[in-house]
Scaffold this motif. Structure first.
Motif, PDB file in Angstrom:
ATOM      1  N   ARG A  35      -6.358  -8.477  17.125  1.00 26.83           N
ATOM      2  CA  ARG A  35      -5.760  -8.523  18.459  1.00 26.83           C
ATOM      3  C   ARG A  35      -6.102  -7.259  19.226  1.00 26.83           C
ATOM      4  N   PRO A  36      -5.905  -7.286  20.515  1.00 28.29           N
ATOM      5  CA  PRO A  36      -6.282  -6.139  21.339  1.00 28.29           C
ATOM      6  C   PRO A  36      -5.462  -4.888  21.008  1.00 28.29           C
ATOM      7  N   PRO A  37      -5.985  -3.703  21.388  1.00 25.66           N
ATOM      8  CA  PRO A  37      -5.249  -2.460  21.135  1.00 25.66           C
ATOM      9  C   PRO A  37      -3.958  -2.407  21.945  1.00 25.66           C
ATOM     10  N   LYS A  38      -3.089  -1.504  21.573  1.00 27.10           N
ATOM     11  CA  LYS A  38      -1.808  -1.364  22.255  1.00 27.10           C
ATOM     12  C   LYS A  38      -1.997  -0.990  23.721  1.00 27.10           C
ATOM     13  N   THR A  39      -1.054  -1.426  24.531  1.00 24.26           N
ATOM     14  CA  THR A  39      -1.021  -1.093  25.949  1.00 24.26           C
ATOM     15  C   THR A  39      -0.265   0.220  26.119  1.00 24.26           C
ATOM     16  N   GLU A  40      -0.808   1.110  26.924  1.00 22.91           N
ATOM     17  CA  GLU A  40      -0.097   2.356  27.213  1.00 22.91           C
ATOM     18  C   GLU A  40       1.035   2.046  28.184  1.00 22.91           C
ATOM     19  N   VAL A  41       2.211   2.540  27.860  1.00 20.87           N
ATOM     20  CA  VAL A  41       3.388   2.326  28.696  1.00 20.87           C
ATOM     21  C   VAL A  41       3.828   3.663  29.258  1.00 20.87           C
ATOM     22  N   ILE A  42       3.981   3.707  30.575  1.00 19.81           N
ATOM     23  CA  ILE A  42       4.394   4.924  31.289  1.00 19.81           C
ATOM     24  C   ILE A  42       5.757   4.646  31.908  1.00 19.81           C
ATOM     25  N   ALA A  43       6.659   5.608  31.851  1.00 19.82           N
ATOM     26  CA  ALA A  43       7.990   5.444  32.437  1.00 19.82           C
ATOM     27  C   ALA A  43       8.183   6.435  33.577  1.00 19.82           C
ATOM     28  N   THR A  44       8.702   5.945  34.689  1.00 23.00           N
ATOM     29  CA  THR A  44       9.021   6.824  35.812  1.00 23.00           C
ATOM     30  C   THR A  44      10.329   7.570  35.523  1.00 23.00           C
ATOM     31  N   ASP A  45      10.589   8.602  36.303  1.00 24.96           N
ATOM     32  CA  ASP A  45      11.836   9.357  36.151  1.00 24.96           C
ATOM     33  C   ASP A  45      13.051   8.452  36.346  1.00 24.96           C
ATOM     34  N   GLU A  46      12.956   7.513  37.293  1.00 25.01           N
ATOM     35  CA  GLU A  46      14.070   6.599  37.572  1.00 25.01           C
ATOM     36  C   GLU A  46      14.366   5.714  36.366  1.00 25.01           C
ATOM     37  N   PHE A  47      13.308   5.236  35.711  1.00 23.78           N
ATOM     38  CA  PHE A  47      13.511   4.415  34.524  1.00 23.78           C
ATOM     39  C   PHE A  47      14.133   5.239  33.406  1.00 23.78           C
ATOM     40  N   VAL A 114       3.628   0.346  33.858  1.00 23.56           N
ATOM     41  CA  VAL A 114       4.446   1.386  34.465  1.00 23.56           C
ATOM     42  C   VAL A 114       5.868   0.858  34.606  1.00 23.56           C
ATOM     43  N   LEU A 115       6.788   1.430  33.821  1.00 25.46           N
ATOM     44  CA  LEU A 115       8.200   1.061  33.900  1.00 25.46           C
ATOM     45  C   LEU A 115       8.800   1.765  35.105  1.00 25.46           C
ATOM     46  N   LEU A 116       9.250   0.999  36.083  1.00 29.81           N
ATOM     47  CA  LEU A 116       9.722   1.579  37.338  1.00 29.81           C
ATOM     48  C   LEU A 116      11.211   1.893  37.317  1.00 29.81           C
ATOM     49  N   LEU A 117      12.030   0.937  36.900  1.00 32.60           N
ATOM     50  CA  LEU A 117      13.470   1.131  36.847  1.00 32.60           C
ATOM     51  C   LEU A 117      14.090   0.009  36.041  1.00 32.60           C
ATOM     52  N   GLY A 118      15.361   0.146  35.762  1.00 29.56           N
ATOM     53  CA  GLY A 118      16.065  -0.878  35.005  1.00 29.56           C
ATOM     54  C   GLY A 118      17.389  -1.197  35.639  1.00 29.56           C
ATOM     55  N   GLY A 119      17.967  -2.287  35.182  1.00 33.95           N
ATOM     56  CA  GLY A 119      19.271  -2.699  35.692  1.00 33.95           C
ATOM     57  C   GLY A 119      19.919  -3.688  34.753  1.00 33.95           C
ATOM     58  N   ASP A 120      21.195  -3.927  34.985  1.00 33.79           N
ATOM     59  CA  ASP A 120      21.968  -4.867  34.186  1.00 33.79           C
ATOM     60  C   ASP A 120      22.489  -5.944  35.129  1.00 33.79           C
ATOM     61  N   LYS A 121      22.102  -7.203  34.873  1.00 34.29           N
ATOM     62  CA  LYS A 121      22.507  -8.317  35.724  1.00 34.29           C
ATOM     63  C   LYS A 121      23.914  -8.816  35.430  1.00 34.29           C
ATOM     64  N   LEU A 122      24.564  -8.258  34.437  1.00 32.48           N
ATOM     65  CA  LEU A 122      25.886  -8.729  34.041  1.00 32.48           C
ATOM     66  C   LEU A 122      26.821  -8.802  35.247  1.00 32.48           C
TER      67      LEU A 122
END
Length: 152
Positions: A35-47, A114-122
């Motif tokens: 399978r393909p190599p791993k994807t690089e994941v970058i996180a923003t300060d907000e995330f 690029v992880l931009l931000l997160g949230g909880d839909k609860l």
């Protein structure tokens, strides 16, 4: 109806990247998967700020979904990832207890996630949750692109 993963007949063979059940089974049993190599994941300060504020259980759930994104990249299937309707953004979807955690991300020109931000839909209706998070994601994405432009 749930189906069980196909049982491999040899120790090395090809598997489609979106066949997550088979891949997880193979990894667990020690079979080699092409399978393909791993994807690089970058996180923003907000995330990172959102992630750091989570309780341990939710923190671990989000970490697990990010690890799946790293392993499968653009091939990470639903229900782990889905497009956010009407946008160029995607979301990692994870439940932790009653919490419906969403991590908004996008792939940049280098195919980095690029992880931009997160949230909880609860307890928040879809009609209220997504417009707000999309506006924030747009702002963060534009800022990210400006910063990248300034460093190149």
């Amino acid at each position: 109806m749930s189906t069980s993963p196909r049982i491999p007949t040899s120790s090395v063979f090809k598997v489609e990247a979106d066949d997550i059940e088979v891949i997880l089974y193979l990894c667990h049993t020690g079979f080699v998967v092409d399978r393909p190599p791993k994807t690089e994941v970058i996180a923003t300060d907000e995330f990172v700020s959102w992630w750091n504020a989570l309780h341990e259980k939710e923190h671990d759930a989000v970490r697990d979904s990010v690890e799946l994104l790293e392993q499968f990249g653009i091939n990470l299937p639903f229900p782990h990832s889905s497009a956010i309707e009407g946008t160029k953004f995607r979301e990692l979807r994870r439940k932790s207890g009653k919490h419906q955690l969403r991590s908004v991300y996008i792939f940049d020109q280098f195919r980095q996630a690029v992880l931009l931000l997160g949230g909880d839909k609860l307890g928040i209706k879809k009609a209220l949750f997504y417009p707000k998070i999309i506006d924030q994601a747009e702002r963060i994405w534009k800022q990210y692109l400006q910063e990248k432009k300034g460093t190149s």
